[in-house]
Write an enzyme that holds these catalytic residues in place. Structure first.
Site, mmCIF file in Angstrom:
data_model
loop_
_atom_site.group_PDB
_atom_site.id
_atom_site.type_symbol
_atom_site.label_atom_id
_atom_site.label_comp_id
_atom_site.label_asym_id
_atom_site.label_seq_id
_atom_site.Cartn_x
_atom_site.Cartn_y
_atom_site.Cartn_z
ATOM 1 N N GLY A 46 2.958 12.186 -18.139
ATOM 2 C CA GLY A 46 2.846 11.351 -16.944
ATOM 3 C C GLY A 46 3.552 10.031 -17.153
ATOM 4 N N GLN A 51 5.887 1.352 -15.686
ATOM 5 C CA GLN A 51 6.271 1.483 -17.097
ATOM 6 C C GLN A 51 7.782 1.382 -17.312
ATOM 7 O OE1 GLN A 51 3.715 5.220 -17.379
ATOM 8 N NE2 GLN A 51 3.635 4.476 -19.486
ATOM 9 N N CYS A 92 -0.460 7.116 -24.190
ATOM 10 C CA CYS A 92 0.375 6.489 -23.170
ATOM 11 C C CYS A 92 1.746 6.212 -23.768
ATOM 12 C CB CYS A 92 -0.269 5.173 -22.712
ATOM 13 S SG CYS A 92 0.671 4.314 -21.437
ATOM 14 N N LEU A 93 2.788 6.504 -23.015
ATOM 15 C CA LEU A 93 4.143 6.247 -23.517
ATOM 16 C C LEU A 93 4.370 4.752 -23.740
ATOM 17 C CD1 LEU A 93 6.159 8.820 -21.383
ATOM 18 C CD2 LEU A 93 5.682 8.944 -23.843
ATOM 19 N N HIS A 134 -5.165 7.678 -14.797
ATOM 20 C CA HIS A 134 -4.437 6.877 -15.798
ATOM 21 C C HIS A 134 -3.172 6.276 -15.177
ATOM 22 C CE1 HIS A 134 -2.698 6.445 -20.061
ATOM 23 N NE2 HIS A 134 -1.641 6.276 -19.278
ATOM 24 N N GLU A 135 -2.441 7.101 -14.423
ATOM 25 C CA GLU A 135 -1.171 6.621 -13.831
ATOM 26 C C GLU A 135 -1.419 5.653 -12.675
ATOM 27 O OE1 GLU A 135 1.250 7.108 -15.638
ATOM 28 O OE2 GLU A 135 0.549 8.819 -16.809
ATOM 29 N N HIS A 138 -1.873 2.271 -14.009
ATOM 30 C CA HIS A 138 -0.606 1.566 -14.284
ATOM 31 C C HIS A 138 -0.108 0.822 -13.045
ATOM 32 C CE1 HIS A 138 0.526 2.657 -18.342
ATOM 33 N NE2 HIS A 138 0.392 3.951 -18.120
HETATM 34 C C1 QAP Z 1 -0.971 9.747 -19.736
HETATM 35 O O1 QAP Z 1 0.659 9.839 -21.414
HETATM 36 C C2 QAP Z 1 -2.092 10.569 -20.287
HETATM 37 O O2 QAP Z 1 1.678 7.914 -28.224
HETATM 38 C C3 QAP Z 1 0.392 10.217 -20.087
HETATM 39 O O3 QAP Z 1 3.641 9.062 -29.622
HETATM 40 C C4 QAP Z 1 -2.097 11.003 -21.609
HETATM 41 O O4 QAP Z 1 2.377 11.226 -21.560
HETATM 42 C C5 QAP Z 1 -3.130 10.879 -19.498
HETATM 43 C C6 QAP Z 1 2.940 10.216 -25.709
HETATM 44 C C7 QAP Z 1 -3.158 11.746 -22.081
HETATM 45 C C8 QAP Z 1 -4.170 11.625 -19.961
HETATM 46 C C9 QAP Z 1 -4.184 12.077 -21.252
HETATM 47 C C10 QAP Z 1 2.191 9.239 -26.318
HETATM 48 C C11 QAP Z 1 3.969 10.813 -26.420
HETATM 49 C C12 QAP Z 1 2.717 10.614 -24.310
HETATM 50 C C13 QAP Z 1 2.434 8.866 -27.630
HETATM 51 C C14 QAP Z 1 1.663 10.435 -22.106
HETATM 52 C C15 QAP Z 1 3.452 9.477 -28.344
HETATM 53 C C16 QAP Z 1 4.209 10.444 -27.735
HETATM 54 C C17 QAP Z 1 1.804 10.044 -23.507
HETATM 55 CO CO CO Z 2 0.281 5.430 -19.524
#
Ligand code: QAP
Ligand code: CO
Length: 165
Positions: A46, A51, A92-93, A134-135, A138
């Site tokens: 997401g 971001q 989170c990215l 979550h989004e 943001h």
């Molecule tokens: C939001 O997050 C989310 O730390 C999206 O090293 C995540 O895509 C909502 C990511 C989980 C609910 C559950 C994070 C990739 C990606 C990192 C992401 C990483 C590599 C996060």
């Molecule tokens: Co995020």
């Protein structure tokens, strides 16, 4: 298409509140394509426009294994349907390398415009309900670390600052 730079916590720009999209025009279509490409490249599930330093209410999500089922939400809103909570290890990215458990409403009803500009409703649960909340956070200048204790949040901030040196 283009890969966009992703802002990282604790960048204060991530606190900007996004404005609604007035018209789902070519510029928004280009933004959506670039956000999808950026999310896929970063191996995320997401991404919110905030971001990538665009302060409009646009979200992209793809929970599919094959990364071939993009979900686009423009001007999203949601209501909580009951008081059940769901805990999930969120990442989170914009907070790379950190995953922590966050508790959110399990059942929500979402309204948004799709990339065709048409209003749709969705009643997600599980990971999709988590990801949408979550989004949307943001877009309101909020991060998952804001749901953690100040102690945990500051530990993450210090680790990120240390790693950048
Ligand atoms: C939001 O997050 C989310 O730390 C999206 O090293 C995540 O895509 C909502 C990511 C989980 C609910 C559950 C994070 C990739 C990606 C990192 C992401 C990483 C590599 C996060
Ligand atoms: Co995020």
């Amino acid at each position: 298409m283009a890969i966009l730079d992703i802002l990282e916590f604790p960048d204060p720009i991530l606190r900007t509140v996004a404005k609604p999209v007035q018209k789902v025009d070519d510029k928004i279509q280009r933004l959506i394509d670039n956000m999808l490409e950026t999310m896929y490249e970063a191996q995320g599930i997401g991404l919110a426009a905030t971001q990538v330093n665009v302060h409009r209410q646009v979200i992209v999500i793809d929970l599919s294994e094959q990364k071939d089922a993009p979900l686009v939400l423009i001007n999203p809103s949601f209501e909580v349907l009951d008081d059940e909570a769901f805990d999930y290890q969120e990442g989170c990215l914009s907070v790379p390398g950190f995953f922590e458990e966050v508790s959110r409403p399990a059942h929500i009803k979402v309204k948004a415009l799709g990339r065709d500009g048409k209003l749709f409703e969705l009643v997600p649960d599980g990971l999709l309900a988590v990801c949408i909340q979550h989004e949307i956070d943001h877009l309101n200048g909020k991060l998952f670390v804001d749901h953690l204790s100040a102690l945990k949040r500051n530990r993450i901030k210090q680790k990120i600052k240390k790693d950048r040196r």
